[in-house]
Design a protein around this motif. Structure first.
Motif, short mmCIF file in Angstrom:
data_model
loop_
_atom_site.label_atom_id
_atom_site.label_comp_id
_atom_site.label_asym_id
_atom_site.label_seq_id
_atom_site.Cartn_x
_atom_site.Cartn_y
_atom_site.Cartn_z
N GLU A 75 30.19 65.87 38.41
CA GLU A 75 29.82 64.46 38.48
C GLU A 75 30.83 63.65 39.29
N ASP A 76 30.32 62.64 39.99
CA ASP A 76 31.21 61.73 40.72
C ASP A 76 31.90 60.77 39.75
N TRP A 77 33.12 60.37 40.14
CA TRP A 77 33.86 59.36 39.40
C TRP A 77 33.84 58.09 40.24
N VAL A 78 33.38 57.01 39.67
CA VAL A 78 33.22 55.75 40.40
C VAL A 78 34.05 54.66 39.74
N CYS A 79 34.88 54.00 40.55
CA CYS A 79 35.71 52.90 40.05
C CYS A 79 35.06 51.57 40.44
N LYS A 80 34.98 50.64 39.51
CA LYS A 80 34.45 49.32 39.79
C LYS A 80 35.39 48.25 39.22
N GLU A 81 35.54 47.19 39.97
CA GLU A 81 36.29 46.03 39.46
C GLU A 81 35.28 45.07 38.85
N VAL A 82 35.56 44.61 37.63
CA VAL A 82 34.61 43.74 36.92
C VAL A 82 35.33 42.51 36.37
N SER A 83 34.53 41.52 36.03
CA SER A 83 35.08 40.31 35.41
C SER A 83 35.24 40.56 33.91
N PRO A 84 36.01 39.73 33.20
CA PRO A 84 36.13 39.89 31.74
C PRO A 84 34.78 39.84 31.05
N ALA A 85 33.90 38.93 31.50
CA ALA A 85 32.57 38.83 30.87
C ALA A 85 31.77 40.10 31.09
N GLU A 86 31.84 40.65 32.32
CA GLU A 86 31.11 41.89 32.61
C GLU A 86 31.67 43.04 31.79
N ALA A 87 33.01 43.09 31.67
CA ALA A 87 33.65 44.17 30.90
C ALA A 87 33.22 44.11 29.44
N LEU A 88 33.19 42.90 28.87
CA LEU A 88 32.80 42.76 27.47
C LEU A 88 31.34 43.17 27.26
N GLU A 89 30.50 42.91 28.25
CA GLU A 89 29.10 43.31 28.14
C GLU A 89 28.97 44.82 28.23
N ILE A 90 29.72 45.44 29.14
CA ILE A 90 29.66 46.90 29.32
C ILE A 90 30.13 47.62 28.05
N PHE A 91 31.17 47.08 27.41
CA PHE A 91 31.75 47.74 26.24
C PHE A 91 31.31 47.08 24.93
N LYS A 92 30.19 46.42 24.98
CA LYS A 92 29.66 45.76 23.78
C LYS A 92 29.46 46.80 22.67
N GLY A 93 30.04 46.51 21.51
CA GLY A 93 29.95 47.44 20.39
C GLY A 93 31.12 48.40 20.28
N GLN A 94 31.94 48.48 21.34
CA GLN A 94 33.15 49.30 21.31
C GLN A 94 34.32 48.38 20.98
N LYS A 97 37.87 48.63 22.73
CA LYS A 97 37.84 48.23 24.13
C LYS A 97 37.68 46.72 24.25
N GLU A 98 36.85 46.15 23.38
CA GLU A 98 36.66 44.69 23.39
C GLU A 98 37.98 43.98 23.10
N GLU A 99 38.73 44.51 22.15
CA GLU A 99 40.02 43.89 21.81
C GLU A 99 40.98 43.97 22.98
N LEU A 100 41.03 45.12 23.64
CA LEU A 100 41.92 45.28 24.80
C LEU A 100 41.55 44.31 25.91
#
Length: 601
Positions: A75-94, A97-100
């Motif tokens: 599998e490919d490894w893909v790096c993306k830069e995201v905003s805090p809001a995007e990061a919180l949405e991606i890790f919603k329920g984790q 990660k949300e705390e970090l």
């Protein structure tokens, strides 16, 4: 990989940590797993999880197999830069990660890494471009244990899975062989087996030296004392607890208080019957010997003719450690440091430290150990004027340059003590492990704090320089290292008991006692088994403790005034004259040889 091995190891190991996290989520179900952090470490990596059940040993293979399956997907490894809001949405329920994400400073760059399309982790990177780069890596689950989120015992308890990881199967095998050998040498296993020391929950991190171990301790202490007598050291003994005013003056109260055992005044109220504790702490158990050595120096006014004055001390000291950091004799809360504090003039520094290095070399070589020097410079939390630090560091560099040549030693920037720079002596044991042991610290600051003086040749009063110095570091840690280095099979001179005596039958006890008396008179540590057990059982008892010599006494030996000796390693010396055997033992004790003598020429 050879050009940038450490870089590639960190990238590969960190990438494999993501693969392990993905494997665990696939095994337990993504909805059942909370992922925390997964950094690389010296021999692999670990990852912390909140899981629906405890990890069992039988889970290890399943995790390894799932990781291999994932890697074969390439599998490919893909790096993306995201905003805090995007990061919180991606890790919603984790939750971790949300705390970090929420704790990141405003404006902090946030990057995430996808491994395939179905696993994402919050990470700065870097990582591999595709999982196929990791196909030839070798890895194996090391262990699973509990851990607290962010290392705080008030937080959630997680499960930490450790994994070995190396670029090839051969390197992993070599490391596992090393680990196996290290486990067989573990002083926490050998020490209790040979009845050298013990611990009790009533005194965490405070070792009890058992009779056998204390004999070895004293053998090493006597060696240390004899050598220091030759170099003109004077041994002192000072209080275990001191008033906080002493620690305030020395700077320990401001820089080291959290590591000190404070003495509070507890009493029972006569009317209420409740226990009260006075919060105004007046005393503390000493974590260092230096302020007490200073008090001894201040007991009188000294002339330049008396310098250098060397005050050595092996008194017990106490330092508070977190319970999770305690580790047998290696990390304890009570220990005996082979301290010296020398007071001298600036023009004496080079010769004095050169002598200290000679002492260290002789001591380490006596134990068969090699070492390297490292200079540690001014830390952020330093005390005193920067120009004094510059002067002290320059003096130590000059000494090391002269002794080892420029570049012949390491420089550890910012790791000095808060009161002065230091030379650390790092040694390697027989399986290549490195230990930081001895330290030589140059100190212009404490003599200033305590207003120390000496009378110079012109009659004026001047401030001395102070050297803090330890060669073992602590007896406890050093002996722990020796136990592992020698694997419990100690040289004759430092063995708890050097000779075991086995009379075959009761009628041989009388001559056996004569042999015992002759050895004791020569200051050889000896024990005899006069029980009714048979000979083989008695010999087996002494072999358990790896005693260098086991003397067998039977009819022939009693009649001829000789001894037959079972040499450790299953060699025999038969029919030795008693006086020759005693002389052989004395020779080894005096010369402190590393190898056993197994014949009499």
């Amino acid at each position: 990989m050879s050009d940038n091995r450490e870089y590639f190891l960190s990238v590969y190991r960190h990438s494999l940590a993501h693969v392990m996290a993905k494997a665990v989520m696939e095994i337990f179900g993504k909805e059942n797993v909370q992922i925390a952090i997964g950094p690389q470490i010296d021999d692999g990596f670990y990852y912390d999880f909140m899981l629906p059940r405890p990890i069992q040993t039988e889970d290890y293979k399943a995790i390894e197999d799932k990781m291999r399956e994932i890697l074969r997907r390439k599998e490919d490894w893909v790096c993306k830069e995201v905003s805090p809001a995007e990061a919180l949405e991606i890790f919603k329920g984790q939750k971790y990660k949300e705390e970090l994400i929420k704790d990141l400073p405003e404006g902090e760059k946030i990057t995430i890494y996808y491994t395939g399309e179905d696993f994402v982790d919050l990470c700065r990177g870097p990582h591999v471009a595709n999982s196929q780069e990791l196909l030839n890596c070798a890895y194996k689950v090391k262990s699973a244990s509990g851990s607290y989120w962010r290392g705080n015992e008030k937080n959630d308890q997680l499960q930490r899975i450790y994994m070995y990881a190396f670029p090839s199967k051969q390197e992993l095998k070599e490391h596992l062989d090393f680990v196996k050998e290290a486990m067989e040498r573990d002083h926490k296993k050998i020490g209790p087996e040979q009845e050298l020391f013990m611990f009790d929950e009533s005194a965490p991190g405070m070792p009890y030296w058992l009779p056998r171990g204390f004999k070895m301790y004293n053998a090493i202490l006597n060696f240390w004392r004899e050598l220091h007598d030759e170099y003109g050291y004077q041994e002192i003994l000072s209080p275990v607890a001191n008033h906080k005013k002493l620690w305030e003056t020395s700077g320990h109260w401001g820089h080291y208080k959290e590591n000190m055992f404070l003495v509070t005044n507890a009493y029972v109220d006569e009317e209420s019957g409740e226990e009260n504790i006075e919060t105004d702490v007046e005393f503390a158990l000493k974590p260092m010997n230096c302020p007490n050595a200073i008090n001894v120096y201040k007991n009188g006014l000294h002339s330049y003719k008396e310098l250098p004055l060397r005050y050595s001390e092996t008194q017990v000291i106490h330092r508070k450690e977190k319970s999770g950091e305690l580790n047998g004799l290696f990390r304890v809360q009570m220990f005996h440091q082979d301290d010296d504090h020398t007071f001298l003039t600036e023009d004496m520094i080079e010769d004095e430290i050169s002598d200290i290095m000679d002492i260290a070399k002789f001591i380490y070589e006596t134990f068969g150990l090699t070492y390297e020097a490292e200079l540690s410079t001014r830390p952020d939390d330093f005390m005193g004027a920067p120009e004094l630090w510059d002067s002290a560091e320059a003096a130590l560099k000059k000494i090391l340059d002269k002794k080892y040549g420029e570049g012949g030693y390491e420089i550890n920037e910012g790791d000095g003590a808060f009161y002065g720079p230091k030379i650390d002596l790092k040694m390697k044991d027989c399986i290549g492990r490195e230990w930081q042991m001895g330290t030589i610290q140059l100190d212009f600051q404490l003599p200033l704090n305590f207003d120390l003086k000496y009378v110079a040749a012109d009659g004026s009063q001047k401030q001395p320089v102070m050297i803090h110095r330890a060669i073992f570091g602590s007896f406890e840690r050093f002996i722990g290292i020796l136990i592992e280095n020698f694997k419990g099979v100690f040289p004759f001179w430092m063995s708890p008991y050097q000779v075991g005596i086995v009379p075959i039958r009761a009628e041989h006890n009388e001559y056996a006692k004569k042999v015992e008396k002759a050895l004791r008179k020569a200051h050889i540590r000896v024990e005899a088994d006069y029980s009714d057990e048979n000979m083989k059982t008695k010999i087996k008892g002494f072999k358990k403790y790896k005693e260098p010599y086991i003397v067998i006494i039977g009819d022939k030996e009693a009649e001829e005034g000789t001894v037959s000796v079972n040499v450790r390693g299953n060699k025999q010396m038969n029919g030795l004259k008693l006086e020759d055997f005693v002389a052989l033992c004395v020779k080894q004790a005096e010369e402190r040889t590393l190898e056993l003598i197994d014949s009499v020429e």
